[in-house]
Write an enzyme that holds these catalytic residues in place. Structure first.
Site, mmCIF file in Angstrom:
data_model
loop_
_atom_site.group_PDB
_atom_site.id
_atom_site.type_symbol
_atom_site.label_atom_id
_atom_site.label_comp_id
_atom_site.label_asym_id
_atom_site.label_seq_id
_atom_site.Cartn_x
_atom_site.Cartn_y
_atom_site.Cartn_z
ATOM 1 C CG LEU A 248 46.455 42.445 41.229
ATOM 2 C CD1 LEU A 248 45.207 43.194 40.798
ATOM 3 C CD2 LEU A 248 47.574 42.688 40.240
ATOM 4 C CE1 TYR A 249 47.369 34.266 44.835
ATOM 5 C CE2 TYR A 249 46.825 34.832 47.106
ATOM 6 C CZ TYR A 249 46.986 33.890 46.113
ATOM 7 O OH TYR A 249 46.760 32.565 46.382
ATOM 8 C CB ALA A 250 43.313 39.165 47.887
ATOM 9 C CB THR A 252 43.647 37.643 40.549
ATOM 10 O OG1 THR A 252 44.552 37.053 41.491
ATOM 11 C CG2 THR A 252 44.261 38.893 39.947
ATOM 12 C CE LYS A 253 44.482 31.940 43.490
ATOM 13 N NZ LYS A 253 44.334 30.681 42.753
#
Ligand SMILES: O=C(O)[C@H]1O[C@H](OP(=O)(O)OP(=O)(O)OC[C@H]2O[C@@H](n3ccc(=O)[nH]c3=O)[C@H](O)[C@@H]2O)[C@H](O)[C@@H](O)[C@@H]1O
Length: 441
Positions: A248-250, A252-253
């Protein structure tokens, strides 16, 4: 049967009541406003009441803002202006100097970039929400370091549109270096909404403030190598697919790259996205492997080393902070102007994306063995298969584009960089004060 109130309201003869009531009303009006002088006094009274109400309302609004927030006021504005003023000598070769708003200024990369900008004479104002994702005392220590170099950091959130508007009111920033984010790949499974809050909502709030500002600043911001996700072509090039994020981090980026593109397209904001590759170094992030490994090794605690499928070691293109700082400053210097004013686009503006890596991947077990050597302690290693938690097996940057357009040229090997990190770590956490000496550093 009709009620008493109803009967009172209905005339027995239609039309009669109108005349009677009109007569009564005019007598009343006559009594009230017997002269034009009295009418004037009434008008004056009403105006005074309205003015009193409005000023009381604005007093309550303003004072409640000042009591609730840690920003605002004349002294605060003076501090902001002083911190934002470039201090390059007139006629210096580098030009007039930038005025940069650095978000996430008390973070790892934010602190280093703010210091580097200040040292070369640019104006810098920081903003940071000092959240508790990792030890806030480290962030406070970074803020103290910045303050000692004349960089003021506002405590506030990028989701606070009023604060951002105020900052742009006080200072016509030429650039925004946007580094505030919810970082960390694996933590996204624990606290997904924090990623949406900072990396999506916070980003949009910041871009709104930038597009409304007059002049609009150029925006340079931190994307991530994690956007390459399941891409297995190496080295990772900006032309490769980034539509298969593994966390999910990736995601959002990656969303940030698309969101910034729309602001570039609609409002003429100059945008540069930087895909950082596992940045490490002094004053770093305690949640990252090199940092937590160092802490655990020194405390005699075990470390968990992930391993890929078929016992293949994981590898990262670890990039030293000073190289990243040079890449960030070169991005600011070459950003090109935003073209819009007051939210209206006046022409096309640059939209760029660069990999900032080291282009020399190192495996995680090698990272551990370098740390063991510098710390003179053998790590207690638990080697486990990489869990399905958003991690990718390796990263490796192709940096040709950054080299060509930014003059970016990383010079620090992991060996050299970790030496500097360990030296800082030992000094910051007081290991050198006791009987320990680390003459190998
Ligand atoms: O390059 C990036 O874009 C990302 O780099 C790092 O993410 P990551 O590479 O996962 O960095 P670490 O958390 O320090 O992990 C480095 C390596 O150590 C491994 N690791 C991590 C933690 C651990 O306990 N054990 C372990 O073996 C990871 O699997 C990974 O291969 C940062 O945490 C992200 O914020 C950043 O966006």
């Amino acid at each position: 049967m009709r009620g008493v109130l109803e009967e009172d309201m209905l005339p027995s003869t239609p039309g009669k009541v109108k005349i009677e009531r009109a007569g009564a009303m005019s007598r009343q009006l006559h009594r009230c406003f017997a002269s034009t002088g009295t009418m004037f006094l009434w008008a004056l009274f009403l105006v005074a009441m309205t003015a009193t109400y409005l000023s009381f309302h604005s007093f309550v609004d303003t004072s409640s803002r000042y009591f609730a927030a840690s920003w605002g006021g004349l002294h605060w504005e003076r501090q902001i202006r002083a911190s934002a003023s470039p201090r390059r000598p007139p006629g210096s070769a580098e030009g007039a100097g930038l005025s940069v708003l650095v978000t996430g200024a008390a973070g790892f990369v934010g602190t280093h970039c703010s210091l580097a900008l200040r040292k070369r004479g640019d104006g810098v104002v920081g903003i940071d929400n000092f959240n508790k994702y990792y030890d806030p005392s480290l962030k406070k220590a970074r803020r103290a370091l910045l303050a000692s170099h004349g960089v003021f950091v506002v405590e506030g959130d990028i989701n606070d549109g009023r604060l951002l508007a105020k900052l742009f009111d006080v200072v016509p920033f030429t650039h925004v270096l946007h580094l505030a984010a919810q970082a960390g790949v694996r933590y996204a499974m624990e606290n997904p909404s924090s990623y949406v809050h900072s990396n999506i909502a916070g980003l949009v709030s910041l871009l709104e403030a930038c597009k409304d500002a007059d002049p609009q600043p150029a925006v340079v911001w931190a994307s991530s190598s994690s956007v390459y996700g399941l891409n297995d072509l190496v080295p990772f090039s900006e032309a490769h697919r980034t539509d298969r994020p593994a966390s999910l981090y990736a995601a959002t980026k990656k969303a940030g790259e698309e969101i910034t593109h729309t602001y570039n397209h609609i409002y003429g904001l100059s945008v540069t996205g930087l895909r950082f590759f596992t940045v490490y170094g002094p004053w770093g992030r305690p949640d990252m492997a090199y940092f937590s490994f160092t802490r655990n090794i020194l405390q005699g605690k075990p470390i968990t080393v992930y391993r890929g499928k078929d016992h293949v070691d994981l590898a990262r293109d670890f990039t030293y902070i000073d190289d990243i700082v040079r890449g960030c400053l070169a991005s600011l210097d070459t950003a090109g102007r935003s073209t819009g004013t007051g939210g209206k686009k006046r022409g096309p503006a640059p939209y760029r994306i660069f990999n900032l890596g080291n282009t020399a991947p190192v495996t995680v077990p090698t990272l551990v063995s370098i740390l063991e050597r510098y710390l003179r302690v053998e790590a207690k290693k638990n080697v486990v298969e990489m869990p399905g938690n958003g991690d990718v097996p390796f990263t490796h940057a192709n940096i040709s584009l950054a080299r060509e357009q930014l003059g970016y040229k990383p010079t620090t090997t992991l060996e050299m960089g970790l030496k500097k990190f360990v030296r800082w770590y030992l000094s910051y956490y007081g290991y050198n004060r006791g009987t320990h000496t680390f003459s190998n550093l």
